[in-house]
Design a protein around this motif. Structure first.
Motif, PDB file in Angstrom:
ATOM      1  N   ALA A   1      46.593  43.996  41.902  1.00 27.52           N
ATOM      2  CA  ALA A   1      45.449  44.228  41.022  1.00 27.52           C
ATOM      3  C   ALA A   1      44.643  42.943  40.824  1.00 27.52           C
ATOM      4  CB  ALA A   1      45.924  44.765  39.671  1.00 27.52           C
ATOM      5  N   LEU A   2      45.337  41.816  40.695  1.00 28.32           N
ATOM      6  CA  LEU A   2      44.639  40.538  40.530  1.00 28.32           C
ATOM      7  C   LEU A   2      43.891  40.170  41.810  1.00 28.32           C
ATOM      8  CD1 LEU A   2      43.962  38.019  38.933  1.00 28.32           C
ATOM      9  CD2 LEU A   2      46.141  37.016  39.694  1.00 28.32           C
TER      10      LEU A   2
ATOM     11  N   GLU B   1      40.792  42.102  41.859  1.00 28.27           N
ATOM     12  CA  GLU B   1      39.857  41.575  40.857  1.00 28.27           C
ATOM     13  C   GLU B   1      39.153  40.321  41.387  1.00 28.27           C
ATOM     14  OE1 GLU B   1      40.330  39.224  36.678  1.00 28.27           O
ATOM     15  OE2 GLU B   1      41.463  41.094  36.852  1.00 28.27           O
TER      16      GLU B   1
ATOM     17  N   HIS C   1      36.599  41.322  44.008  1.00 26.42           N
ATOM     18  CA  HIS C   1      35.402  41.880  43.374  1.00 26.42           C
ATOM     19  C   HIS C   1      34.534  40.768  42.783  1.00 26.42           C
ATOM     20  CE1 HIS C   1      32.907  44.827  41.298  1.00 26.42           C
ATOM     21  NE2 HIS C   1      33.042  44.116  40.192  1.00 26.42           N
ATOM     22  N   HIS C   2      35.171  39.756  42.232  1.00 28.57           N
ATOM     23  CA  HIS C   2      34.440  38.624  41.661  1.00 28.57           C
ATOM     24  C   HIS C   2      33.565  37.948  42.723  1.00 28.57           C
ATOM     25  CE1 HIS C   2      33.698  34.791  39.606  1.00 28.57           C
ATOM     26  NE2 HIS C   2      34.206  34.182  40.665  1.00 28.57           N
TER      27      HIS C   2
ATOM     28  N   HIS D   1      36.696  31.862  38.942  1.00 27.62           N
ATOM     29  CA  HIS D   1      37.527  32.907  38.337  1.00 27.62           C
ATOM     30  C   HIS D   1      38.605  32.240  37.487  1.00 27.62           C
ATOM     31  CE1 HIS D   1      40.357  36.253  37.900  1.00 27.62           C
ATOM     32  NE2 HIS D   1      39.368  37.060  38.269  1.00 27.62           N
TER      33      HIS D   1
END
Length: 529
Positions: free
Chosen positions: A475-476, A479, A482-483, A440
């Motif tokens: 939010a990060l 993310e 989810h990655h 990421h």
């Protein structure tokens, strides 16, 4: 152990002379129920074997099975074994990265999947030069992919199973370790015969009249496949195939009652969720007679709840992918002691040893080890002789777990010797998750440990150092989660993320995970034993 032995012939062909002998009950997600006899499974697996041979699959070739609990999964296993090829079970929650590594490392020649999984394979197909054929269930397939139903329809003539000996390779199951990528544990055909005592004891002298087996454990794992499907079929016992996308304890009770399931393997996490269901005995007309459980230690409260809810003792057992079902409880033979993994299953020599390979006296702490030769012991790690050598001290296979044995022969688990995470019955290697996190763009460094959790034993927690001027936020974190969930595996993503400025390191630059793990134990107030 017989000289000549083939799992596929044993579990299917041996029972097919009776055209009405039930093999499989399949309930799909919409509630539709289909039944299959052993004779039907034999015919389908013979045709699939011929179809695979027509696609160039030969003896010793690896064939991936990326499917949930379904008739096609069981048929594929039987066909691959009878062809003399090597089955490669793959979990449907794996993302493209996890699939690419396992298919590449094994050199898989073909893979059988379904339409929902096909896009992930198409994403990585160009990186897999050994992969000659993709087969998708159903009768429709895009260009360059073969339809499962068409392969069977095109097969004609009589199939003769390949003659295999008990020590010939049969399947590879990848298992996570502390460092590096997962390792492929290569098992011989004899592994099924070796498992039989370890299944028959915790299931109270399995089989008995009217037995019917089900487990929510996926057949891609050794717990679902060789603790459930294959030994049941060895004994000619029908198996219920049904695995919802998410385990629902209410539905599990209802399912077992609806199909009159008699025997089940329920991981501890499933039992903990089922314990939350109110008045199950009054609401569900289930007829269970045996429950086996393993993967994590059961406590006295769960055992007491199980006795009250089902009317018998839940039998805990122990093993690992490389050498499974070597310890077990059997309430019909011995007292079940809360917290104990049971005693050595007949046919296996299990001891507590020190770092030099010496057997320790009862009561002393050391490595839980199994002496070779052993019928359930793996042949080797695929293409990894160094890891195979490191798995042993002399003739003792190291499980990677620490424990003790009491004066009555009961074994007690104390902890891991490495950083493998036990979460919801899965063993998760931190290195593979860390590698995915580093892909990421916002992540500069990452360390992954198991954080104590009441429901799952541990959850995956990631400590993340962000790159450059990237600022932490909820939010990060979502993310990044989810990655990992989409690229690696849905069951391996970090449920907790903590952004940190630095990680504890050795002078040689290695992350000291034990410092982070101890921090989590203290943060959550877990009592120290």
């Amino acid at each position: 152990m017989p000289e000549v032995y083939n799992i596929g012939v044993d579990i299917v062909d041996r029972h097919a002379s009776d055209p009405n002998k039930l093999a499989l009950i399949f309930e799909d997600e919409d509630g539709r129920v289909t039944r299959y006899t052993f004779a039907q499974v034999k015919e389908a697996s013979d045709k699939l074997a011929m179809g695979l041979r027509g696609l160039g699959v030969e003896r010793g070739d690896r064939v991936g099975i990326l499917l949930p609990q379904s008739p096609e999964t069981a048929i594929a296993h039987a066909a691959i074994y009878k062809l003399g090829a090597i089955a490669l079970p793959l979990f449907t929650l794996f993302g493209p990265d996890a699939l690419e590594y396992r298919l590449s490392d094994s050199g898989a020649r073909a893979i059988i999947t379904d339409p929902t999984q096909l896009p992930k394979l198409m994403d990585v197909r160009k990186a897999l030069p050994d992969l000659r054929a993709i087969i998708v269930t159903g009768n429709h397939a895009p260009a360059g992919v073969h339809a499962f139903d068409d392969l069977l329809a095109a097969a004609h003539g009589r199939f003769t199973p390949v003659r295999t000996v008990a020590d010939d390779p049969a399947l590879i199951i990848y298992t996570s370790g502390t460092t590096g990528n997962p390792k492929g544990a290569l098992h011989a055909h004899r592994v099924l015969l070796g498992h039989l005592p370890g299944v028959e004891l915790p299931h109270e002298f399995f089989p008995q009249p009217d037995d019917l087996f089900w487990t929510p454990a996926d057949w891609a794992w050794i717990g679902g496949l060789i603790d459930g499907l294959l030994p049941a079929w060895h004994h000619g016992v029908p198996v219920l195939a049904h695995r919802p996308r998410k385990f629902d304890p209410e539905q599990a009770f209802a399912l077992m009652a609806r199909h009159q399931v008699r025997n089940t393997f329920l991981p501890p996490t499933a039992l903990k969720l089922m314990r939350q269901v109110s008045e199950p005995r009054a609401r569900f007309d289930y007829k269970l007679r045996s429950i086996g459980s393993g993967g994590e230690t059961l406590g006295g409260e769960i055992l007491a709840w199980g006795r009250e809810t089902f009317g018998f003792d839940i039998n805990e057992f122990y093993g690992q992918t490389e050498c499974n079902l070597v310890l077990a409880n059997c309430a019909g033979l011995m007292n079940v002691r809360p917290g104990s993994m049971g005693r050595a299953v007949p046919g296996h020599t299990v001891s507590i040893i020190n770092d030099e390979g010496d057997v320790l006296p009862d009561g002393e702490h050391g490595h839980i080890a199994v002496r070779r030769p052993d019928p359930v012991m793996f042949l080797n790690y695929w293409n990894n002789p160094q890891a195979t050598t490191e798995k042993f001290i002399g003739d003792w296979l190291l499980t990677g777990d620490l424990g003790r044995r009491d004066a009555d022969g009961y074994f007690w688990y104390l902890g891991r010797t490495d950083d493998v995470i036990t979460s919801g019955g899965y063993r998760i290697g931190p290195a593979e998750v860390e590698d995915c996190l580093l892909k990421h763009k916002a992540v500069a460094m990452a360390a992954v440990v198991g954080s104590p959790d009441a429901a799952r034993t541990e959850v995956v927690k990631a400590f993340v150092v962000l790159a450059g001027d990237v600022q932490p936020s909820d939010a990060l974190a979502a993310e990044i989660q989810h990655h990992v969930k989409t690229q690696l595996a849905a069951h391996e993503y970090p449920r907790e993320i903590e952004f940190v400025s630095e990680l504890p390191m050795t002078t040689t630059g290695k992350i000291i995970r034990r410092v982070l793990r101890q921090r989590e134990i203290e943060r959550k107030g877990v009592p120290q034993s």
